[in-house]
Write a protein that holds these residues in place. Structure first.
Motif, PDB file in Angstrom:
ATOM      1  N   ILE A 164      24.711 -20.559  55.483  1.00 26.48           N
ATOM      2  CA  ILE A 164      25.903 -20.935  56.540  1.00 26.48           C
ATOM      3  C   ILE A 164      26.447 -22.336  56.175  1.00 26.48           C
ATOM      4  CG2 ILE A 164      27.292 -21.792  58.182  1.00 26.48           C
ATOM      5  CD1 ILE A 164      26.412 -19.771  60.085  1.00 26.48           C
ATOM      6  N   TYR A 165      25.494 -23.390  56.085  1.00 22.36           N
ATOM      7  CA  TYR A 165      25.607 -24.318  54.924  1.00 22.36           C
ATOM      8  C   TYR A 165      26.012 -24.491  53.403  1.00 22.36           C
ATOM      9  CZ  TYR A 165      24.104 -28.234  52.214  1.00 22.36           C
ATOM     10  OH  TYR A 165      24.172 -29.336  51.248  1.00 22.36           O
ATOM     11  N   GLY A 166      24.680 -23.065  53.184  1.00 29.22           N
ATOM     12  CA  GLY A 166      25.327 -23.060  51.312  1.00 29.22           C
ATOM     13  C   GLY A 166      26.218 -21.953  51.387  1.00 29.22           C
ATOM     14  N   ALA A 167      26.894 -21.534  52.183  1.00 29.56           N
ATOM     15  CA  ALA A 167      28.128 -20.596  51.964  1.00 29.56           C
ATOM     16  C   ALA A 167      29.105 -21.682  51.597  1.00 29.56           C
ATOM     17  CB  ALA A 167      28.312 -19.798  52.203  1.00 29.56           C
ATOM     18  N   LEU A 168      29.258 -23.054  52.407  1.00 28.57           N
ATOM     19  CA  LEU A 168      30.231 -23.259  53.066  1.00 28.57           C
ATOM     20  C   LEU A 168      30.097 -25.111  51.903  1.00 28.57           C
ATOM     21  CD1 LEU A 168      31.023 -23.479  56.693  1.00 28.57           C
ATOM     22  CD2 LEU A 168      32.335 -22.814  55.364  1.00 28.57           C
ATOM     23  N   SER A 169      29.230 -25.436  51.498  1.00 28.02           N
ATOM     24  CA  SER A 169      28.857 -26.529  50.950  1.00 28.02           C
ATOM     25  C   SER A 169      29.212 -26.489  49.433  1.00 28.02           C
ATOM     26  CB  SER A 169      28.322 -27.055  51.208  1.00 28.02           C
ATOM     27  OG  SER A 169      26.514 -26.401  51.037  1.00 28.02           O
ATOM     28  N   GLN A 170      28.656 -25.385  49.157  1.00 31.80           N
ATOM     29  CA  GLN A 170      28.717 -25.899  47.571  1.00 31.80           C
ATOM     30  C   GLN A 170      29.757 -25.227  46.709  1.00 31.80           C
ATOM     31  OE1 GLN A 170      25.312 -25.774  46.224  1.00 31.80           O
ATOM     32  NE2 GLN A 170      24.976 -26.725  48.295  1.00 31.80           N
ATOM     33  N   THR A 171      29.857 -25.637  45.528  1.00 31.08           N
ATOM     34  CA  THR A 171      31.001 -25.644  45.435  1.00 31.08           C
ATOM     35  C   THR A 171      31.241 -24.523  43.481  1.00 31.08           C
ATOM     36  OG1 THR A 171      30.703 -27.274  43.103  1.00 31.08           O
ATOM     37  CG2 THR A 171      31.595 -27.982  45.407  1.00 31.08           C
ATOM     38  N   ASN A 172      30.287 -24.274  43.808  1.00 29.82           N
ATOM     39  CA  ASN A 172      29.904 -23.326  42.250  1.00 29.82           C
ATOM     40  C   ASN A 172      29.702 -21.516  42.673  1.00 29.82           C
ATOM     41  OD1 ASN A 172      28.133 -21.289  40.104  1.00 29.82           O
ATOM     42  ND2 ASN A 172      29.211 -22.810  39.098  1.00 29.82           N
ATOM     43  N   LEU A 173      30.591 -20.640  42.395  1.00 28.93           N
ATOM     44  CA  LEU A 173      31.243 -18.916  42.811  1.00 28.93           C
ATOM     45  C   LEU A 173      29.623 -18.612  42.780  1.00 28.93           C
ATOM     46  CD1 LEU A 173      32.269 -16.266  43.781  1.00 28.93           C
ATOM     47  CD2 LEU A 173      32.561 -16.599  41.847  1.00 28.93           C
ATOM     48  N   VAL A 174      28.224 -18.437  42.248  1.00 31.84           N
ATOM     49  CA  VAL A 174      27.234 -18.121  41.873  1.00 31.84           C
ATOM     50  C   VAL A 174      26.214 -18.538  43.305  1.00 31.84           C
ATOM     51  CG1 VAL A 174      25.054 -17.541  41.053  1.00 31.84           C
ATOM     52  CG2 VAL A 174      27.182 -17.670  39.834  1.00 31.84           C
ATOM     53  N   MET A 175      26.379 -19.451  43.473  1.00 34.29           N
ATOM     54  CA  MET A 175      25.696 -20.155  44.507  1.00 34.29           C
ATOM     55  C   MET A 175      25.962 -20.085  46.083  1.00 34.29           C
ATOM     56  SD  MET A 175      23.476 -22.242  43.554  1.00 34.29           S
ATOM     57  CE  MET A 175      23.033 -23.623  44.675  1.00 34.29           C
TER      58      MET A 175
END
Lengths: 177, 103
Positions: free
Chosen positions: B20-31
């Protein structure tokens, strides 16, 4: 008893490794390291399945994720402005909200896991060969429609993904086939 | 409760939180896709643990695991298709630059 303790030790060890590598995915600025950390996280999960005596799914998880994450690493290099992370670019936003959502989600699910009465736990798993055999019977018997639907859905997604990725003729009016 | 089941469920909860942290915080689509993969991995470990420790005689549990693995593969395939289309159109897969998609 000693075997059970060893099994618990390995389940916990691989579980911790999966979480640790999962955290590492978002802590490094190198995209290659991120992809590799995710690969190791998923592989640790596969090893955890093996430690739980779920052999077929464990091996399947490791094989699938090794392929999937290798492809992901290639896409990382293709699409990132700084795949090596040498520029130490900031690639995050709404960090506080994200951390809060992650912590709340974890605590909520952990609370459910801790305070639910799950009933009697079965200590012995079926032998590996028996599991594979029975899963095959399940796939080609009661769950055949679901299995076939999954296959057709994968085919549809492959065609859709290829169609999306193809260059649009409208955007390139001078394109000659 | 069996410690093995508890460990597996807590591992699933932690993977969900990290995802959840990664999906909400990252700006790059692959991340962002990597975050979603971790969320699905959390679901996967829960399903395997439920099958193994609660219902090892019912193989519909393993069927659920195969379905989640299918969803993981679909997410990757469609996500990369969208990433290629976006990269062709804008030269970037940074989601900060995709505000025109907002409804």
């Amino acid at each position: 008893m000693a075997v059970i303790t060893l099994q618990t030790f390995f389940i916990a060890g691989f579980g911790l490794a999966a979480i640790g590598f999962g955290v590492a995915v978002f802590r490094t600025s190198s995209m290659m390291r991120s992809a590799l950390a995710l690969l190791f996280s998923q592989t640790a999960l596969g090893a955890m399945f093996l430690a739980m005596q779920v052999e077929f799914l464990g091996v399947l998880q490791i094989m699938m994720m090794a392929t999937e994450m290798s492809i992901m690493a290639i896409f990382m290099v293709m699409f990132m402005m700084d795949p090596g992370g040498l520029g130490a670019m900031e690639m995050t936003h709404q960090k506080r909200l994200s951390i809060l959502a992650g912590v709340v989600g974890t605590l909520f699910i952990a609370g459910i896991a801790l305070f639910t009465s799950w009933g009697a736990v079965i200590a012995t798993a079926p032998p590996a060969a028996q599991q594979t055999h029975d899963l095959g019977i399940e796939l080609l018997g009661r769950s055949m429609l679901i299995f076939e639907t999954a296959g057709v859905t994968i085919l549809t997604a492959m065609i859709a993904a290829t169609a999306i990725a193809l260059p649009s003729l409208q955007r390139n009016p001078h394109h000659e086939p | 409760m069996s410690p093995d089941l508890l460990i597996a469920l807590l591992t699933g909860a932690a993977l969900l939180g990290v995802g959840i942290y990664g999906a909400l915080s990252q700006t790059n689509l692959v991340m962002i896709m990597m975050g979603v993969e971790l969320i699905l991995a959390g679901a996967l470990v829960n399903l395997v643990a439920f099958w193994r420790f609660l219902h090892p005689d019912n193989y519909a549990g393993q069927m659920f695991v195969l379905i989640v693995m299918t969803v993981m593969a679909l997410e990757m395939a469609v996500g990369f298709g969208v990433a290629i289309a976006r990269f062709r159109a804008r030269g970037s897969v940074e989601m900060e630059e995709a505000r025109e998609l907002q409804g």
